[in-house]
Design a protein around this motif. Structure first.
Motif, PDB file in Angstrom:
ATOM      1  N   GLN A  70      67.344 100.331   7.923  1.00 38.61           N
ATOM      2  CA  GLN A  70      67.485 101.786   7.950  1.00 38.61           C
ATOM      3  C   GLN A  70      66.162 102.478   7.622  1.00 38.61           C
ATOM      4  OE1 GLN A  70      70.866 103.671   6.164  1.00 38.61           O
ATOM      5  NE2 GLN A  70      72.183 101.900   6.539  1.00 38.61           N
ATOM      6  N   ARG A  71      65.355 101.859   6.745  1.00 39.06           N
ATOM      7  CA  ARG A  71      64.039 102.410   6.423  1.00 39.06           C
ATOM      8  C   ARG A  71      63.173 102.430   7.686  1.00 39.06           C
ATOM      9  NH1 ARG A  71      63.089  99.868   2.069  1.00 39.06           N
ATOM     10  NH2 ARG A  71      62.271  97.976   3.016  1.00 39.06           N
ATOM     11  N   GLU A  72      63.257 101.355   8.479  1.00 41.93           N
ATOM     12  CA  GLU A  72      62.492 101.324   9.731  1.00 41.93           C
ATOM     13  C   GLU A  72      62.972 102.413  10.687  1.00 41.93           C
ATOM     14  OE1 GLU A  72      60.879  98.270  13.139  1.00 41.93           O
ATOM     15  OE2 GLU A  72      62.604  97.648  11.958  1.00 41.93           O
ATOM     16  N   MET A  73      64.275 102.621  10.777  1.00 42.19           N
ATOM     17  CA  MET A  73      64.791 103.694  11.636  1.00 42.19           C
ATOM     18  C   MET A  73      64.325 105.060  11.129  1.00 42.19           C
ATOM     19  SD  MET A  73      66.144 102.375  14.216  1.00 42.19           S
ATOM     20  CE  MET A  73      66.521 103.950  14.928  1.00 42.19           C
ATOM     21  N   ALA A  74      64.294 105.237   9.803  1.00 40.76           N
ATOM     22  CA  ALA A  74      63.809 106.498   9.232  1.00 40.76           C
ATOM     23  C   ALA A  74      62.365 106.739   9.643  1.00 40.76           C
ATOM     24  CB  ALA A  74      63.950 106.484   7.710  1.00 40.76           C
ATOM     25  N   MET A  75      61.550 105.678   9.641  1.00 40.59           N
ATOM     26  CA  MET A  75      60.157 105.820  10.061  1.00 40.59           C
ATOM     27  C   MET A  75      60.059 106.159  11.544  1.00 40.59           C
ATOM     28  SD  MET A  75      57.976 102.996   7.905  1.00 40.59           S
ATOM     29  CE  MET A  75      58.980 101.577   8.288  1.00 40.59           C
ATOM     30  N   ILE A  76      60.937 105.585  12.347  1.00 46.94           N
ATOM     31  CA  ILE A  76      60.941 105.893  13.785  1.00 46.94           C
ATOM     32  C   ILE A  76      61.296 107.360  14.000  1.00 46.94           C
ATOM     33  CG2 ILE A  76      62.188 105.458  15.961  1.00 46.94           C
ATOM     34  CD1 ILE A  76      62.323 102.467  15.012  1.00 46.94           C
ATOM     35  N   TYR A  77      62.307 107.847  13.284  1.00 45.51           N
ATOM     36  CA  TYR A  77      62.692 109.255  13.400  1.00 45.51           C
ATOM     37  C   TYR A  77      61.559 110.164  12.922  1.00 45.51           C
ATOM     38  CZ  TYR A  77      67.433 107.402  13.980  1.00 45.51           C
ATOM     39  OH  TYR A  77      68.537 106.724  14.419  1.00 45.51           O
ATOM     40  N   ARG A  78      60.898 109.798  11.834  1.00 46.07           N
ATOM     41  CA  ARG A  78      59.785 110.603  11.303  1.00 46.07           C
ATOM     42  C   ARG A  78      58.637 110.615  12.307  1.00 46.07           C
ATOM     43  NH1 ARG A  78      58.819 114.921   9.289  1.00 46.07           N
ATOM     44  NH2 ARG A  78      60.958 114.536   8.686  1.00 46.07           N
ATOM     45  N   CYS A  79      58.384 109.489  12.954  1.00 46.50           N
ATOM     46  CA  CYS A  79      57.339 109.405  13.975  1.00 46.50           C
ATOM     47  C   CYS A  79      57.635 110.387  15.112  1.00 46.50           C
ATOM     48  CB  CYS A  79      57.240 107.974  14.501  1.00 46.50           C
ATOM     49  SG  CYS A  79      55.985 107.743  15.763  1.00 46.50           S
ATOM     50  N   ALA A  80      58.886 110.441  15.547  1.00 50.05           N
ATOM     51  CA  ALA A  80      59.271 111.363  16.618  1.00 50.05           C
ATOM     52  C   ALA A  80      59.062 112.813  16.177  1.00 50.05           C
ATOM     53  CB  ALA A  80      60.732 111.131  17.015  1.00 50.05           C
ATOM     54  N   VAL A  81      59.491 113.137  14.954  1.00 53.95           N
ATOM     55  CA  VAL A  81      59.345 114.502  14.444  1.00 53.95           C
ATOM     56  C   VAL A  81      57.874 114.892  14.376  1.00 53.95           C
ATOM     57  CG1 VAL A  81      59.604 115.939  12.366  1.00 53.95           C
ATOM     58  CG2 VAL A  81      61.528 114.558  13.178  1.00 53.95           C
ATOM     59  N   GLU A  82      57.050 114.030  13.784  1.00 51.36           N
ATOM     60  CA  GLU A  82      55.637 114.350  13.625  1.00 51.36           C
ATOM     61  C   GLU A  82      54.918 114.433  14.968  1.00 51.36           C
ATOM     62  OE1 GLU A  82      54.360 115.479  10.851  1.00 51.36           O
ATOM     63  OE2 GLU A  82      56.272 115.123   9.848  1.00 51.36           O
ATOM     64  N   SER A  83      55.321 113.625  15.928  1.00 50.06           N
ATOM     65  CA  SER A  83      54.716 113.681  17.268  1.00 50.06           C
ATOM     66  C   SER A  83      55.021 115.009  17.946  1.00 50.06           C
ATOM     67  CB  SER A  83      55.226 112.526  18.129  1.00 50.06           C
ATOM     68  OG  SER A  83      54.843 111.297  17.590  1.00 50.06           O
ATOM     69  N   ILE A  84      56.258 115.462  17.821  1.00 49.30           N
ATOM     70  CA  ILE A  84      56.641 116.744  18.422  1.00 49.30           C
ATOM     71  C   ILE A  84      55.897 117.881  17.734  1.00 49.30           C
ATOM     72  CG2 ILE A  84      58.540 118.362  18.834  1.00 49.30           C
ATOM     73  CD1 ILE A  84      60.366 115.803  18.985  1.00 49.30           C
ATOM     74  N   LYS A  85      55.817 117.820  16.403  1.00 46.39           N
ATOM     75  CA  LYS A  85      55.093 118.863  15.672  1.00 46.39           C
ATOM     76  C   LYS A  85      53.620 118.881  16.053  1.00 46.39           C
ATOM     77  CE  LYS A  85      57.981 119.262  11.547  1.00 46.39           C
ATOM     78  NZ  LYS A  85      58.042 119.053  10.077  1.00 46.39           N
ATOM     79  N   MET A  86      53.035 117.708  16.239  1.00 51.09           N
ATOM     80  CA  MET A  86      51.632 117.627  16.626  1.00 51.09           C
ATOM     81  C   MET A  86      51.428 118.291  17.984  1.00 51.09           C
ATOM     82  SD  MET A  86      49.181 114.274  16.882  1.00 51.09           S
ATOM     83  CE  MET A  86      49.734 113.714  15.289  1.00 51.09           C
ATOM     84  N   MET A  87      52.377 118.087  18.878  1.00 45.96           N
ATOM     85  CA  MET A  87      52.309 118.673  20.211  1.00 45.96           C
ATOM     86  C   MET A  87      52.345 120.209  20.120  1.00 45.96           C
ATOM     87  SD  MET A  87      54.944 117.840  23.321  1.00 45.96           S
ATOM     88  CE  MET A  87      56.339 118.691  22.616  1.00 45.96           C
ATOM     89  N   GLN A  88      52.949 120.745  19.055  1.00 51.27           N
ATOM     90  CA  GLN A  88      53.079 122.191  18.896  1.00 51.27           C
ATOM     91  C   GLN A  88      51.962 122.798  18.041  1.00 51.27           C
ATOM     92  OE1 GLN A  88      57.020 122.283  17.209  1.00 51.27           O
ATOM     93  NE2 GLN A  88      57.969 122.530  19.205  1.00 51.27           N
ATOM     94  N   ASN A  89      51.109 121.978  17.471  1.00 51.66           N
ATOM     95  CA  ASN A  89      50.028 122.435  16.604  1.00 51.66           C
ATOM     96  C   ASN A  89      49.061 123.307  17.408  1.00 51.66           C
ATOM     97  OD1 ASN A  89      47.385 122.452  15.353  1.00 51.66           O
ATOM     98  ND2 ASN A  89      48.129 120.854  13.990  1.00 51.66           N
ATOM     99  N   PRO A  90      48.761 124.515  16.919  1.00 55.83           N
ATOM    100  CA  PRO A  90      47.867 125.417  17.667  1.00 55.83           C
ATOM    101  C   PRO A  90      46.491 124.809  17.967  1.00 55.83           C
ATOM    102  CG  PRO A  90      48.945 126.602  15.882  1.00 55.83           C
ATOM    103  CD  PRO A  90      49.299 125.157  15.707  1.00 55.83           C
ATOM    104  N   LYS A  91      45.955 124.013  17.050  1.00 59.05           N
ATOM    105  CA  LYS A  91      44.648 123.389  17.292  1.00 59.05           C
ATOM    106  C   LYS A  91      44.734 122.372  18.427  1.00 59.05           C
ATOM    107  CE  LYS A  91      42.921 123.963  12.608  1.00 59.05           C
ATOM    108  NZ  LYS A  91      42.489 123.302  11.378  1.00 59.05           N
TER     109      LYS A  91
END
Length: 106
Positions: A70-91
């Protein structure tokens, strides 16, 4: 003799898909001007990306991090969230817009 893709295009054209139907693979691309991701024939808008962040964040919270799977799945979900946020970063958006302008000038 025509190659496979030409034969497919000719068959599609004979079935009414226009002169030649597109069969070539189109890479995913991100439009920094609109914040839209194009992939697999879909246009993923900012609002869909926000829903994805909410969804993956919710799934991450449900994971029991004391369990290794489950910890590995949590990291996978966090990776998806951070990737999407990075895509939205103004810089990042500014960098992608500049890159697109440079490609258009070539």
């Amino acid at each position: 003799m025509a190659d496979r893709s030409d034969l497919i295009n000719q068959l599609a054209a004979s079935m009414g898909a226009g002169q030649f139907a597109s069969t070539s693979y189109e890479e995913s691309r991100f439009d920094a001007e609109t914040g839209t991701l194009y992939c697999n024939g879909m246009a993923i808008s900012k609002s869909v990306a926000e829903k994805a962040i909410q969804h993956f964040s919710m799934l991450e919270k449900k994971c029991n991090i004391s369990d290794s799977a489950q910890r590995e799945m949590a990291m996978i979900y966090r990776c998806a969230v951070e990737s999407i946020k990075m895509m939205q970063n103004p810089k990042i958006l500014a960098l992608l817009k500049e890159e697109a302008r440079n490609m258009d000038q070539k």
